[in-house]
Design an enzyme around this catalytic site. Structure first.
Site, PDB file in Angstrom:
ATOM      1  N   GLY A 109     -67.893  52.769  -6.708  1.00 34.46           N
ATOM      2  CA  GLY A 109     -67.132  52.971  -5.479  1.00 34.46           C
ATOM      3  C   GLY A 109     -66.344  51.747  -5.055  1.00 34.46           C
ATOM      4  O   GLY A 109     -65.140  51.812  -4.810  1.00 34.46           O
ATOM      5  N   CYS A 225     -76.684  48.278   2.609  1.00 37.97           N
ATOM      6  CA  CYS A 225     -76.705  49.551   3.343  1.00 37.97           C
ATOM      7  C   CYS A 225     -78.053  49.665   4.059  1.00 37.97           C
ATOM      8  O   CYS A 225     -78.753  50.671   3.956  1.00 37.97           O
ATOM      9  CB  CYS A 225     -76.451  50.732   2.415  1.00 37.97           C
ATOM     10  SG  CYS A 225     -77.630  50.906   1.060  1.00 37.97           S
TER      11      CYS A 225
END
Length: 460
Positions: A109, A225
């Site tokens: 990503g 995250c």
């Protein structure tokens, strides 16, 4: 959502009065977001935009990505919206880079995003320590189609030996994953305070190992995250102190509702699901002090005595602007790599295990050259020198399942580029009576059936 009790207690301490709103947000459906590939489409979509990413969009519902040929062709990447904030850090702080490293890059990503926002005259090196995931990373970068990329499979310590090679390093650090509880409730079963401690220590070790590879004055972007202070603010304080690094401010728009550091002392950026349309995410930018002279690294002497194999002339016609590439053959596989970065490639090749580089054009088998999927999806593919066959949706899905195809009688024989809506998908060898499917078996759609109701979104 049954959150771990200790997680609740710890998070209440840092969010205070905001915790009830935060907890309620974790019971909501996670937003679906994608990022378009500017190298393959210039169109805008009729959807809500991700405010901090020029090419990011929110979708109203989750379509059937698996059964969308546009997805497999690399026209877009499915990515969590919060992590697209990387674009702001790169645009504001990484100026005129020559070589950038995405250290913990799989599945791709941030690497595909970096490749879109970095200048074309910059080499991107994407690394993944887990071998199986490094091949997934290579797959996604091939689909993105840009040639100025290298994929490596090494430890941070091994890459750290390449003194001062990189102008910027992105470390999306392995973490306790608290920010993914909503998308992946099963991850809560692996949560513990001890895992947080272990992750924070591992993150410090990773930065220790890689710091030498960052040039003086270079930029390190650190992200996780997760929500806790241990892996975020406390680690940034540790890095700033140990390396005398400057923690840099990123200009943001107040309407984005990005939270500041929870200890109130640092210019760091937190994405909290009750405040923004996305998952939990943390990002900080550090600048290495310019307290030493940049060392110009040289490649190690090669011990290889292998005989050079001449590149068949035909393959050079398969690329646009082929004069900008250097061609070489390794184990009968033909690669094209941008000439501008050959010196960096030589250095990286002498220190690292390279999974993929540039464009893999094809494989030599006897007198034949079998074109590779990397070429089919490359933005440098010369369509004028390529025979092709346009197929409908059902045939495109059959192709992506690695099934044999029956093409029309008017289709030429030999190697054909299969296209859907004029978008390249891959190769077949058309024998007339049938077409042998050359789509990589490990990339195939594994589902054995085609759903009756396929939801996709329309790309103009």
């Amino acid at each position: 959502m049954n959150l771990p009790i200790t997680f609740v207690e710890r998070t209440k301490e840092i969010l205070c009065a905001e915790f009830p709103s935060f907890e309620a947000s974790l019971s909501e459906n996670p937003p679906i977001s994608i990022r378009l590939n500017k190298f393959k489409t210039t169109n805008q979509l009729p959807y809500e935009k991700v405010p901090w990413c020029e090419s990011g969009y929110y979708l109203a519902e989750r379509p059937s990505f698996t059964f969308d040929p546009h997805f497999h062709a690399g026209l877009y990447y499915v990515q969590e919206a919060s992590s697209m904030f990387l674009e702001q850090a790169v645009n504001q702080w990484i100026q005129n880079p020559q070589c950038v490293l995405d250290l913990c890059a799989a599945p791709g990503g941030k690497s595909t995003h970096l490749r879109s926002i970095l200048p074309d005259d910059c080499l991107l090196v994407s690394n993944e320590i887990i071998r199986s995931r490094s091949h997934i990373l290579a797959e996604n970068l091939m689909k993105w189609g840009h040639s100025s990329c290298i994929v490596t499979h090494n430890t941070a310590e091994e890459i750290g030996q390449m003194t001062h090679l990189f102008d910027a390093i992105i470390v999306d650090a392995p973490c306790s994953g608290e920010g993914m509880f909503r998308k992946d409730p099963a991850s809560m079963n692996e949560w513990s305070v001890q895992n947080i401690i272990n992750c924070a220590s591992r993150q410090q070790n990773i930065i220790d190992d890689i710091w030498n590879a960052l040039r003086p004055g270079g930029i390190l972007i650190y992200s996780t995250c997760t929500y806790n202070l241990d892996e975020n603010e406390q680690n940034i304080v540790h890095f700033a102190s140990k390396y005398e690094a400057e923690v840099l401010n990123i200009s943001t728009n107040k309407v984005w509702n990005i939270a500041s550091g929870l200890d109130g002392k640092l210019p760091v950026y937190r994405f909290l699901p009750h405040k923004i349309k996305g998952e939990g995410f943390f990002l900080a930018v550090l600048r290495k002090p310019e307290d030493e002279t940049v060392r110009h690294l040289k490649a190690k002497k090669s011990k290889s005595n292998k005989e050079a194999v001449k590149t068949p002339n035909i393959v050079k016609t398969w690329l646009m602007n082929s004069e900008n590439f250097e061609f070489d053959v390794e184990n009968n596989r033909i690669f094209a790599f941008p000439k501008d970065f050959v010196s960096q490639l030589s250095i990286i090749n002498s220190y690292c295990y390279i999974v993929h580089k540039g464009i893999l054009l094809g494989e030599i088998k006897g007198k034949d050259v079998i074109p590779h999927q990397s070429l089919a999806l490359s933005c440098n593919l010369n369509r004028e020198q390529t025979k092709s066959a346009e197929v409908d949706f059902d045939t495109a899905i059959s192709f992506l399942k690695c099934e044999a195809l029956l093409l029309g009688d008017d289709s030429p024989t030999g190697y054909l580029l299969i296209t859907y809506q004029n978008i390249p998908l891959g190769w077949v060898k058309n024998l007339g009576s049938r077409a042998n499917n050359l789509y990589p078996h490990e990339w195939r759609i594994r589902s054995s059936y085609l759903p009756e109701d396929i939801k996709t979104f329309w790309l103009k």
